[in-house]
Structure formats: C-alpha cells, structure tokens
Design an enzyme around this catalytic site. Sequence first.
Site, PDB file in Angstrom:
ATOM      1  N   ASP A  81     -15.027  17.312 -92.586  1.00 43.77           N
ATOM      2  CA  ASP A  81     -15.815  16.543 -93.245  1.00 43.77           C
ATOM      3  C   ASP A  81     -16.325  17.814 -93.713  1.00 43.77           C
ATOM      4  OD1 ASP A  81     -16.518  18.802 -91.850  1.00 43.77           O
ATOM      5  OD2 ASP A  81     -17.958  17.964 -89.883  1.00 43.77           O
ATOM      6  N   HIS A  82     -15.781  18.930 -94.034  1.00 39.74           N
ATOM      7  CA  HIS A  82     -16.323  20.124 -94.447  1.00 39.74           C
ATOM      8  C   HIS A  82     -16.080  20.620 -96.123  1.00 39.74           C
ATOM      9  CE1 HIS A  82     -18.697  21.067 -91.452  1.00 39.74           C
ATOM     10  NE2 HIS A  82     -19.567  21.908 -92.347  1.00 39.74           N
ATOM     11  N   ASP A 146     -20.273  24.942 -84.690  1.00 38.96           N
ATOM     12  CA  ASP A 146     -20.605  24.306 -85.608  1.00 38.96           C
ATOM     13  C   ASP A 146     -22.089  24.446 -85.831  1.00 38.96           C
ATOM     14  OD1 ASP A 146     -20.810  22.272 -88.799  1.00 38.96           O
ATOM     15  OD2 ASP A 146     -23.071  22.092 -87.444  1.00 38.96           O
ATOM     16  N   ARG A 434     -30.706  22.798 -94.489  1.00 37.72           N
ATOM     17  CA  ARG A 434     -31.088  23.969 -95.148  1.00 37.72           C
ATOM     18  C   ARG A 434     -30.990  24.556 -96.603  1.00 37.72           C
ATOM     19  NH1 ARG A 434     -26.394  26.453 -90.718  1.00 37.72           N
ATOM     20  NH2 ARG A 434     -27.595  26.655 -89.332  1.00 37.72           N
ATOM     21  N   SER A 629     -25.474  29.435 -89.775  1.00 32.57           N
ATOM     22  CA  SER A 629     -24.230  29.218 -89.522  1.00 32.57           C
ATOM     23  C   SER A 629     -23.521  29.734 -88.244  1.00 32.57           C
ATOM     24  CB  SER A 629     -23.191  29.080 -90.341  1.00 32.57           C
ATOM     25  OG  SER A 629     -21.748  29.109 -90.167  1.00 32.57           O
ATOM     26  N   ARG A 631     -20.372  30.458 -88.471  1.00 32.04           N
ATOM     27  CA  ARG A 631     -18.407  30.695 -88.703  1.00 32.04           C
ATOM     28  C   ARG A 631     -18.763  31.991 -88.352  1.00 32.04           C
ATOM     29  NH1 ARG A 631     -21.418  30.708 -94.767  1.00 32.04           N
ATOM     30  NH2 ARG A 631     -22.143  28.474 -93.724  1.00 32.04           N
TER      31      ARG A 631
HETATM   32  C1  MIC Z   1     -23.379  24.790 -92.369  1.00 30.58           C
HETATM   33  O1  MIC Z   1     -24.284  24.038 -91.666  1.00 30.58           O
HETATM   34  O2  MIC Z   1     -24.007  25.378 -92.764  1.00 30.58           O
HETATM   35  C2  MIC Z   1     -21.831  24.701 -91.520  1.00 30.58           C
HETATM   36  C3  MIC Z   1     -21.478  24.684 -92.644  1.00 30.58           C
HETATM   37  O3  MIC Z   1     -22.113  23.353 -91.261  1.00 30.58           O
HETATM   38  C4  MIC Z   1     -21.688  25.458 -90.051  1.00 30.58           C
HETATM   39  C5  MIC Z   1     -20.325  25.707 -89.827  1.00 30.58           C
HETATM   40  C6  MIC Z   1     -19.507  26.397 -91.046  1.00 30.58           C
HETATM   41  O4  MIC Z   1     -19.374  27.100 -92.430  1.00 30.58           O
HETATM   42  O5  MIC Z   1     -18.335  26.145 -91.220  1.00 30.58           O
HETATM   43  C7  MIC Z   1     -22.567  25.507 -89.508  1.00 30.58           C
HETATM   44  O6  MIC Z   1     -23.989  25.359 -89.426  1.00 30.58           O
HETATM   45  O7  MIC Z   1     -21.993  26.704 -88.450  1.00 30.58           O
HETATM   46 FE1  SF4 Z   2     -22.328  19.321 -92.305  1.00 28.34          FE
HETATM   47 FE2  SF4 Z   2     -23.884  21.825 -91.622  1.00 28.34          FE
HETATM   48 FE3  SF4 Z   2     -24.642  20.017 -93.635  1.00 28.34          FE
HETATM   49 FE4  SF4 Z   2     -23.799  19.069 -91.044  1.00 28.34          FE
HETATM   50  S1  SF4 Z   2     -25.104  21.195 -91.602  1.00 28.34           S
HETATM   51  S2  SF4 Z   2     -23.580  18.712 -92.933  1.00 28.34           S
HETATM   52  S3  SF4 Z   2     -22.574  20.034 -90.239  1.00 28.34           S
HETATM   53  S4  SF4 Z   2     -22.513  21.148 -93.419  1.00 28.34           S
END
Ligand code: MIC
Ligand code: SF4
Length: 741
Positions: A81-82, A146, A434, A629, A631
């Site tokens: 999805d990312h 995640d 975010r 995140s 990550r």
């Molecule tokens: C996000 O919303 O920041 C992400 C991208 O979903 C991350 C995960 C990632 O960095 O791959 C998260 O929230 O953990």
């Molecule tokens: Fe995707 Fe993270 Fe955004 Fe949710 S907050 S839609 S998991 S990038």
Amino acid sequence: MADRVDKARKVVGKPLTLSEKILYSHLWDGDASKGFTRGKDYVDFAPDRIACQDATAQMALLQFMQAGKKNVAVPTTVHCDHLIQAKMGAAIDLATANKSSHEVFDFLESVSNKYGIGFWKPGAGIIHQVVLENYAFPGGMMIGTDSHTVNAGGLGMVAIGVGGADAVDVMAGMAWELKFPKLIGVKLTGKLSGWTAPKDVILKVAGILTVKGGTGAIVEYFGEGARSMSCTGKGTICNMGAEVGATTSTFGYDDSMERYLKATDRADVAEAANEIREHLTGDDEVYANPEKYFDEVIEIDLSELKPHLNGPFTPDLATPISEMAKKAKENDWPIKVDWGLIGSCTNSSYEDLTRAASIAKQAVDKKIIAKSDLGINPGSETIRFTAERDGLLQIFEDLNATIFTNACGPCIGQWDRSDRKGDERNTIVHSFNRNFSKRADGNPNTHAFVGSPEMVAAIAISGRLDFDPTRDKLLNEDGVEVMLDEPAGIELPPKGFDVKDPGYLAPSEDGNKIAIKVAKDSERLQLLEPFEPWDGKNLFDVKLLIKAFGKCTTDHISMAGPWLRFRGHLDNISNNMLIGAINAFNKKTNLVKNQITGEYDAVPAVQRAYKAAGIPTIVVGDHNYGEGSSREHAAMEPRFLGVRVVVVKSFARIHETNLKKQGMLGITFANEKDYDLILEDDTFNFVDLESFAPDKPLNIEVIHADGSKDLIKANHTYNESQIEWFKQGSALNLIKMHSVA
Ligand code: MIC
Ligand code: SF4
C-alpha cells in the site's frame, strides 16, 4: 479467555480494565500468576497475529530470512500500500507502480508464499482498513510493522505498532516483549451530532495529551458516547492515538462491533464474541469509578464537542473551526486551500465516504464550484467497489475529484502534485493522521491541516482555511448565497459490501522449494549482513555527528516519499540518514561539521567519512526523539553507518525499542539541561560501559574543543535480555545463535 481473565482478576486483586484483560490473557507463560507494575515491568506476550506493510515488510522479511525458520509461527499478512504514487488516478497510477516497484512486489510475494504469509496485492487497500475488515477481532492481540496498527482497537483489540525486528521475534515463534503499559481512560458522554465526527474526538484528545502525552500508555475509551459511535469511527480514534504516542487505544465490545463483524462476513466471530461479551469490555466497577483504576482519566462530552482542524506541521495543534479565522490570521497561515485530500488508514471507511459525499453532493446540487482540488483514496478495494456501486464515487467525480488508488498515496509523500509548488507557501487540508513538515509533498512550506472527511470536503469546496460551515455562506454560480447542510452518513452499506477481486493471495502449502532471488546489483533490495558484536570495551573518542534541534520525527531521521523506494536496500537508504533533522548550531537541515576536516557537508556524507576513518559517533536529540513511524530504518541506518549512541531528552516508544533491537545504545540525559552543554566540536567518552547493567546510569565525559570537560549522566531502560542484544550486535544475531543451536 474467560478463564484467563478470572485468574488475572484474582492475582491483580481488583476489577480489570479491558486493556488488562487482553494483556493478561495473552501472556507468553499462559495463565497470570502475578500482577505486573504498570510502566515498569517488562512482560513477554504471545500476540495472535502480525501484519506488515510493503515499506516495512522488506526489512522485516530480510531479517526473518536470516532467522533460519521454515514458516512463520503465527498468522501473518503483508499488504502492498505504501509504494503506489498518486498522480493521475487509480488505473494509471497502479499500473505505473506495478511496473516501477515490480522487483519489490515480486520479492514480497515470493517470500510470503515461501513462509506461509498471506499476501495482499498492490491496490487491495491500506493495511489497517484491510486488517479491520478481515482479521481484527474483539479481545485479540496483534502487532504490526506500522505505527497505525493501533487502528484495530476499533474492533476491541490490543493492536500495537512495532519495528520489523519485533515482528521477526514473533514470526520466529518467540515471545514479544513490552513494558507493561500505563492506562489512560477516556470517558465519552453525550452523542456526536451535526458537523462533529469521531475524528474530532481524537483531534481534541491530541490537543489535550500532545504528541508525547500517551507515551507508554494504552488509551481505553468507554461510556455511552463510545457505544453510540460506529466501529470504523472507533477505528479512526484508535488510529490517531499513535499521534499522542500511545502504545495503543481500544474500545470495549459493543453492538457497533457486532454490526461491523456481521457486515464484513464474520457473523461467526460476532457469535463467539457475544458468548463472552462481559470479558470483552472493562468491568463495571472500573467504568463506574475510573479514577480508581486508570492512571489518568479524561472526560469528553460528545454533545459539546466542536469540529476541529489540527496543524500545521504537528497533529496536536488543535483549533476548533470557529476559531480558525482568528488563529490563521494571527499566525499568518495561508488562507487559500489548494487541496483537500480524503482517505488514509485513518478515515477511508464506507461511512467516511458517505459523510464526505453528502457534502460533495450538496455542492453539485446547489451549484457551487469547488475552489480547491479534491483527491480521494478509498481504504480498500472492498470499500471502493461498494462505493462505486452505490454511486458515491460518482458524486466526488461530479465535483472533479481525482480517485486515487486504494493506498496510502499523499499521506506518505507518494504524491506527484499536479499543481507542484516548489517551496512556495501553501495550505492543504486532509483527513490523514500526520502532518509533519514535508510529509505529503516534500515542500517544507506546505501547511497541512488534519480534519474529518466531511470537514475536508466542506473546506475544499469553499477553498478557504477559515471557512466555518456551521456559520458561513458560500456564493454559488448564480451569485446566490447558500449554506451547506450538516453531513449525513451511512454506517454500513445497506446492500452489503461487495467486491470482485479483493486482491488476496494465499500462500502455498509447501513453500520449501520456493527460491528467493535478490539480484546482486539491485538498487532496491540488498541481503543483510549481520552487525558486529560489541567488543566489551568502554567507548572512547566518540565524535558528535549532529545535535538535533527541536522536533525530530522518524520522517526527519529517515524520510519517506521518494526514499520509500530504497526501503529494502540498507546501504542506499542510509543516504537519507537524518537529512531532515535541524542542526542545533546553524539551524539548517543536512549541514553538519565534519570534525576531521572542519568542513560542513550533508549528514550522511559526514557520517560515511567518520565510518571510513573508523571513528565512532553520537547523535544528540531533544524530546520525543523518533516520534511517528515504526520504520526501523531510522535505527538501522545509523547502526549501519557507524553511529554508536543516540542520547536524547526522551524517546518515542517504538523508536527506542528499534534502536535497542539493532544493537545501538539509546539513552536519555539524566539531567535534561545537559543537552545545552553539548557543543559542535565535542568528543565523548563512555567510561563505564564495561559495567553496563539494568537500572544503572552511564557516566559520560564530554570533552569540549578548548579542552574543558563536563561529566554527565545518562539513564537507560535496557533490561538483561536487551543488554544481550547490545552485546551481540543486534537482537537478530541472538535469534540466529539460537536457531543454529
Ligand atoms: C507512516 O504513517 O509514517 C508510515 C509510513 O505508515 C509508517 C511506516 C513506515 O514508515 O513505513 C508508520 O506509521 O509506522
Ligand atoms: Fe499509510 Fe501510514 Fe498514511 Fe496510514 S498513516 S495511510 S499506514 S502512510
């Protein structure tokens, strides 16, 4: 579960919250034999399942491949999805992603197939919506790579975001360790109405708790207000609990969850839950006297709650829309709104789309032309297919909206903005969670505000940040003043959900023969080399790499957007290490002093120079370092490039664990003010690392350029087994040792 909850109640010796019921019924050692101290005891848990998304799964699975196991030990799914960029609209964008990221998707598909992991193809939907629709269940415990895994709290789970290395432990059949969380109770009274949505509950909570107020705690919602909300609305609230740093959030099982389970083809799960209903919510005594049982209690009257917009640049800056005009003027936020974006894992349910569509439809009917561009990311193919069938997508299209792929898209910087702004100041509103600087489009001057989908629709129609639909009129094409009526939503599709191809691939029964290929010259994937174990000695002559100033989220440490393409290649992605962090000495990003040459250069370049010279380094940071995140790249990159220590005022939970797992020393100033002592040319000596032990602070000599010295203390939260990870070089090195044995 009933049995385990009873036993837990006995050993704890008092009525239990829902969170405790779930935690105590998922102990690795089985039945509870003693009560744990919240915020202190490390406890081993046995989660029921694991979910990973494509951007984090690559590193998680590259690590799992080293663990020497045949199959994952608990049900696991991978969701693509990312890695799908939003640009032209779903059909073209998905085809483009399938081409540009095929190497990564193929890798994830074949690793999933080999190790017994369910695989959700690109376009199937956003991990957390797909999990809510298919896998989440009341009373369950899951972890996911995640931070928004917490979304499943909407279905009464304890669902927690973790780094890949934590997931690997559980995939490999080991326990998952967590410090027993503190508990925050949120009592919801009254009922939502008019323009106020579940999103506003969490926008309000974020304003109260701030981005670190929930750290180390589970937020448990209860009260008549909780019961009156839809299941996906609860999911929204839990989802954004990540933005207050909470370990997770959850709600007790109720009729809304039963309805949702039945609508998503899981009547059997609903029946099973109904049988143990009283164990799937907090005890009556707890909710009657919450102050006695929670560490902190917040009360919100939904009938009084007003719609909010949070932002810019941080999700906890909460402003009721009635005050936005004044505040925007005072702060000189650009009033014109260029884009409204609806979607993300937070707000992309069927109900969300119907509420936003009820606003969009009025614009068409009342002949108002939308002033901002509008983009929609449905949460899953099931939602998209159903929304198309029910005419919802058509309504948005009538307003010239672009329907993007069922994926994260702009929420994670996967957005090629048609009206690209360079670094021009501009404003967008979205229903995501975010809104850190640069997150959606890479532009540090994009002011992003977070609101409910219906508010995003209304603001996009008006084109103004200071528009208050409860009060303000709009001029239509005929020059007549009109008002938007309150939104109306439909909780679940009256004709049921439908989908042609949900996008799921079950793994092969016998994956043994499947070979995983990673091309040597690939720029996207790289097999991992184990990190070096610690030599057991004190650390001397550690140079300061960067003293980060102010907010330093994982987006600052390891940026997403264009860098997502390197998530499976540690060497390549390390070129983004800390490029978003602000250097405290010159207030610039990605410009730090190289102490060998005295010259200024990009952070990764300076760090590679230290690495080449065999010089260990340290990163210094402020509060809530690593917010955001899950990550683990934000921990693996510094580890890979030779940073040995990160010392900060405080950490965000997941990032602190990620550092530990990768064999880094992640510590906090015993005296916060010592942050101010650190100067640009400093060298650090860790004089008693040789006696590294739980609960024992570390002593550090800070040597300044003029030869003067400060002695400072740092605290840490490593327990015995975590110190073992540090000694072995990483937690994975330890798993491997055991697998061989
Ligand atoms: C996000 O919303 O920041 C992400 C991208 O979903 C991350 C995960 C990632 O960095 O791959 C998260 O929230 O953990
Ligand atoms: Fe995707 Fe993270 Fe955004 Fe949710 S907050 S839609 S998991 S990038």
